[in-house]
Design an enzyme around this catalytic site. Sequence first.
Site, PDB file in Angstrom:
ATOM      1  CG  ASP A 248      44.772  53.529   2.992  1.00 21.77           C
ATOM      2  OD1 ASP A 248      45.417  54.299   3.571  1.00 21.77           O
ATOM      3  OD2 ASP A 248      44.507  52.310   3.226  1.00 21.77           O
TER       4      ASP A 248
ATOM      5  CB  CYS B 175      42.663  49.805  10.758  1.00 18.64           C
ATOM      6  SG  CYS B 175      42.260  48.435   9.578  1.00 18.64           S
TER       7      CYS B 175
END
Length: 224
Positions: free
Chosen positions: A139, A21
């Site tokens: 997350d 990411c």
Amino acid sequence: MTRGAAGEGRGVPERLLVKVCGTTSVHDALLSAEAGADAIGLIFAPGSRRRVDVQAARRISLSVGAGVARVGVFMNQPLDEVLRTAETARLSAVQIHGEVSSLYLGALACYHPVLRVLRPAELAGQGTTPEGPVTLMLDAPNPGSGEALDWAALRADFPAGAWLAGGLGPLNVAEAVRVLRPAAVDAVSRLEASPGVKDPEQVRAFVRAAREAHRALQAESGSP
């Protein structure tokens, strides 16, 4: 999208997806693709140090082609903005952080596969991943901070088929894969030379470590 019960007895996913990411350049997108990543993340969330504009994201998406998924990362942004950005930037899927309704997610899922991001405190009671094109991702409370989660403490509530992010890197992804058996792993800060700029060795090492950990799990379980 896979679906199953949380907690003990979770099987080994047939395949482990690897996402890199915080991609901000064509150079880094190609680096991740060449390293064997299945997906790259393009951050559009306001205030992120790794935010890219839509035209830059479009160039990045076109550079890697259809073989690498392009996941747009959004936080508390209007539905029409997310849809416009996804179309222009040629996204494969969208990753949604923040406070959004089930109606919002359902409407978005009519157009794109959705990764719905949860924090550890929101995980208890989820039980399974949702039906259809919405997949759960766990997350850290502060995404992109490099803060690693306590995977052992989360094991009982981690849904089968969910994705895992939060402080992952080459040195700890194997343990995370072994403990939680996620369907995918996602990393940002521990793969960087500076915010938004990838470290080639760390990217390659992360992809390699994740793949090796998954193969080891398959060997232990007798999976093909």
